[in-house]
Structure formats: structure tokens, C-alpha cells
Design a protein around this motif. Structure first.
Motif, PDB file in Angstrom:
ATOM      1  N   ALA A  85       0.829  -1.203   0.000  1.00  0.00           N
ATOM      2  CA  ALA A  85       0.000   0.000   0.000  1.00  0.00           C
ATOM      3  C   ALA A  85       0.864   1.255   0.000  1.00  0.00           C
ATOM      4  CB  ALA A  85      -0.928   0.000   1.217  1.00  0.00           C
ATOM      5  N   SER A  86       1.952   1.236   0.750  1.00  0.00           N
ATOM      6  CA  SER A  86       2.858   2.393   0.765  1.00  0.00           C
ATOM      7  C   SER A  86       3.430   2.654  -0.619  1.00  0.00           C
ATOM      8  CB  SER A  86       3.992   2.148   1.768  1.00  0.00           C
ATOM      9  OG  SER A  86       3.506   2.077   3.086  1.00  0.00           O
ATOM     10  N   ASP A  87       3.838   1.584  -1.311  1.00  0.00           N
ATOM     11  CA  ASP A  87       4.344   1.737  -2.679  1.00  0.00           C
ATOM     12  C   ASP A  87       3.265   2.296  -3.595  1.00  0.00           C
ATOM     13  OD1 ASP A  87       6.789   0.724  -1.911  1.00  0.00           O
ATOM     14  OD2 ASP A  87       6.393  -1.314  -2.625  1.00  0.00           O
ATOM     15  N   ALA A  88       2.046   1.792  -3.430  1.00  0.00           N
ATOM     16  CA  ALA A  88       0.948   2.265  -4.268  1.00  0.00           C
ATOM     17  C   ALA A  88       0.680   3.750  -4.036  1.00  0.00           C
ATOM     18  CB  ALA A  88      -0.316   1.441  -3.985  1.00  0.00           C
ATOM     19  N   TRP A  89       0.673   4.191  -2.775  1.00  0.00           N
ATOM     20  CA  TRP A  89       0.394   5.588  -2.489  1.00  0.00           C
ATOM     21  C   TRP A  89       1.503   6.508  -2.986  1.00  0.00           C
ATOM     22  CZ3 TRP A  89      -3.987   7.860  -1.696  1.00  0.00           C
ATOM     23  CH2 TRP A  89      -5.057   7.130  -1.176  1.00  0.00           C
ATOM     24  N   LEU A  90       2.727   6.038  -3.009  1.00  0.00           N
ATOM     25  CA  LEU A  90       3.802   6.840  -3.607  1.00  0.00           C
ATOM     26  C   LEU A  90       3.511   7.086  -5.092  1.00  0.00           C
ATOM     27  CD1 LEU A  90       7.008   5.269  -1.996  1.00  0.00           C
ATOM     28  CD2 LEU A  90       6.084   7.559  -1.584  1.00  0.00           C
ATOM     29  N   GLU A  91       3.054   6.043  -5.772  1.00  0.00           N
ATOM     30  CA  GLU A  91       2.721   6.184  -7.192  1.00  0.00           C
ATOM     31  C   GLU A  91       1.470   7.046  -7.375  1.00  0.00           C
ATOM     32  OE1 GLU A  91       1.633   3.378 -11.061  1.00  0.00           O
ATOM     33  OE2 GLU A  91       2.672   2.522  -9.336  1.00  0.00           O
ATOM     34  N   ILE A  92       0.489   6.869  -6.503  1.00  0.00           N
ATOM     35  CA  ILE A  92      -0.738   7.681  -6.581  1.00  0.00           C
ATOM     36  C   ILE A  92      -0.397   9.160  -6.425  1.00  0.00           C
ATOM     37  CG2 ILE A  92      -2.893   8.229  -5.380  1.00  0.00           C
ATOM     38  CD1 ILE A  92      -2.943   5.147  -4.659  1.00  0.00           C
ATOM     39  N   ALA A  93       0.434   9.481  -5.429  1.00  0.00           N
ATOM     40  CA  ALA A  93       0.818  10.874  -5.201  1.00  0.00           C
ATOM     41  C   ALA A  93       1.621  11.423  -6.383  1.00  0.00           C
ATOM     42  CB  ALA A  93       1.637  10.982  -3.918  1.00  0.00           C
ATOM     43  N   ARG A  94       2.500  10.607  -6.925  1.00  0.00           N
ATOM     44  CA  ARG A  94       3.332  11.052  -8.047  1.00  0.00           C
ATOM     45  C   ARG A  94       2.511  11.352  -9.293  1.00  0.00           C
ATOM     46  NH1 ARG A  94       6.581   6.352 -10.465  1.00  0.00           N
ATOM     47  NH2 ARG A  94       4.622   6.187 -11.613  1.00  0.00           N
ATOM     48  N   ASP A  95       1.497  10.510  -9.546  1.00  0.00           N
ATOM     49  CA  ASP A  95       0.727  10.618 -10.788  1.00  0.00           C
ATOM     50  C   ASP A  95      -0.628  11.300 -10.591  1.00  0.00           C
ATOM     51  OD1 ASP A  95       2.812   9.288 -11.976  1.00  0.00           O
ATOM     52  OD2 ASP A  95       1.818   7.334 -11.973  1.00  0.00           O
TER      53      ASP A  95
END
Length: 209
Positions: free
Chosen positions: A59-69
Motif C-alpha cells: 500500500a505504501s508503494d501504491a500511495w507513492l505512485e498515486i501521489a506522483r501521478d
């Protein structure tokens, strides 16, 4: 909590979620925190069904990508819920590939699908489950049914949105969710009767025996 109740709650949150996402795209960090608060519980439950105890890391990895994109996202609150689920699923599948474990299907008797459920509706069956018990039972389902149930009930997506996340036709996802919920109702009845159907320890969908 039943599929209908969960979906209604998600829909009620989607207006607030859409507004928060729009503000977050303008640089409002507090609004991004609101979006996170609304989406994270369902997203984490979905990931627990996919990768088990590694869910928080994924989930942490996913949220990093969500925030980036985030600037690339276009849509409303419901669309954001589906977009984040798609990202989380991709990260979960990447995680499973790194572990070199192929998602497996639970070996269940196909005749279970034809047995009468012990409850009058699937919602009644799920409403009697705690979160952990529900996830434990969902992990015993074949992968397609487990993901359909998790996306519909835990994340709160409607049929077409869940189908887009999975890359399948809405009808196929509806069928998988229906069969999964029917199996859950049957397994819940077996547990209540002391049948020991779900005595095996909880596992992630990608875990091998």
C-alpha cells in the motif's frame, strides 16, 4: 458488512472524495490526507487479500505512485477509488512476481456452488463476519472470485469499475462475485456448524501451499 451496505457507504463518501482529490490536485496537502483517509481502509483490505501480511508495504508503494501521478488523474470520487485500486493491484502483482509465487486457486468442491446457502441473502452472511474473519474466508476462494468480492465489498466499487480494474467484462466480474459470496455463505454456515471447513491458516491469494 454486506455488499449493498458497503457500496452505499462508498457512494456516500464519493462526493467528499471527489472534492478532496480536486483540491489535492491544486496542491492542497490536507485534501490529499482526506482522500487517503477515505480510500486507504478499503484499499488495505483488498491488498491483505492479495498479499497477506505484506499489504501495508505494498500500500505504501501504491500511495507513492498515486501521489506522483495525481495530476494525471481525471474523474470523480468513484473514478479515483477505481484508479487507486488499479495501481494497488499492479503493485501487488509486482510484489508476487518478485516473490516468484504464482497466484493459486483454492481446491474447492465445485458442487458447493449448487448447495443451498444457510442464509437468505449473501449480505446477511457477510454482515455477520468480522473484518478479519471475512478476509480469512475470502482467501480460501479461487482468485477470480476473491478479487471480485474484495473489489465489490471491501473497496466498494460497482460492477463496471471492478471490471476495469481486473481487465474483464462486467458480467464475468458479477458472476465471480456472486459465486464467491455464495461460497462464503456456505463456508460461514459450515463454520457455525463446527464443520471445520476453514481450519487452514489464513494465506494471501498468491501464497502456495
Amino acid at each position: 458488512m454486506g455488499q449493498g451496505a458497503r457500496s452505499r457507504r462508498a457512494q456516500a463518501d464519493d462526493g467528499e472524495l471527489g472534492a478532496a482529490v480536486a483540491r489535492a490536485q491544486q496542491g492542497d496537502e490536507a485534501a490529499f490526507a482526506v482522500a487517503y483517509r477515505i480510500v486507504q481502509p478499503g484499499l488495505l483490505g483488498y491488498l491483505r487479500g492479495l498479499v497477506g501480511e505484506d499489504a501495508e508495504d505494498v500500500a505504501s508503494d501504491a500511495w507513492l505512485e498515486i501521489a506522483r501521478d495525481l495530476d494525471r488523474f481525471q474523474g470523480d470520487g468513484a473514478g479515483f477509488r477505481g484508479w487507486t485500486a488499479t495501481i494497488a493491484r499492479h503493485r501487488a502483482l509486482d510484489h508476487l512476481r518478485r516473490r516468484r509465487v504464482r497466484p493459486r486457486q483454492a481446491a474447492l468442491d465445485p458442487d458447493v456452488l449448487d448447495l443451498p446457502a444457510p442464509h437468505s441473502t449473501h449480505d446477511q452472511a457477510l454482515e455477520s463476519l468480522s473484518t478479519e474473519q471475512a478476509l480469512r474466508l475470502v482467501r480460501t476462494l479461487p482468485q477470480d472470485q476473491a478479487e471480485a468480492v474484495l473489489l465489490r465489498v471491501v473497496v466498494g466499487l460497482d460492477g463496471p469499475a471492478a471490471a476495469r480494474v481486473l481487465g474483464k467484462r462486467p458480467g464475468a466480474v458479477r458472476t465471480a462475485a456472486h459465486r464467491g459470496l455464495k461460497r462464503l455463505a456456505r463456508r460461514l454456515g459450515a463454520e457455525d456448524a463446527g464443520g471445520g471447513v476453514t481450519d487452514e491458516p489464513p494465506r494471501a491469494l498468491g501464497e502456495s501451499k
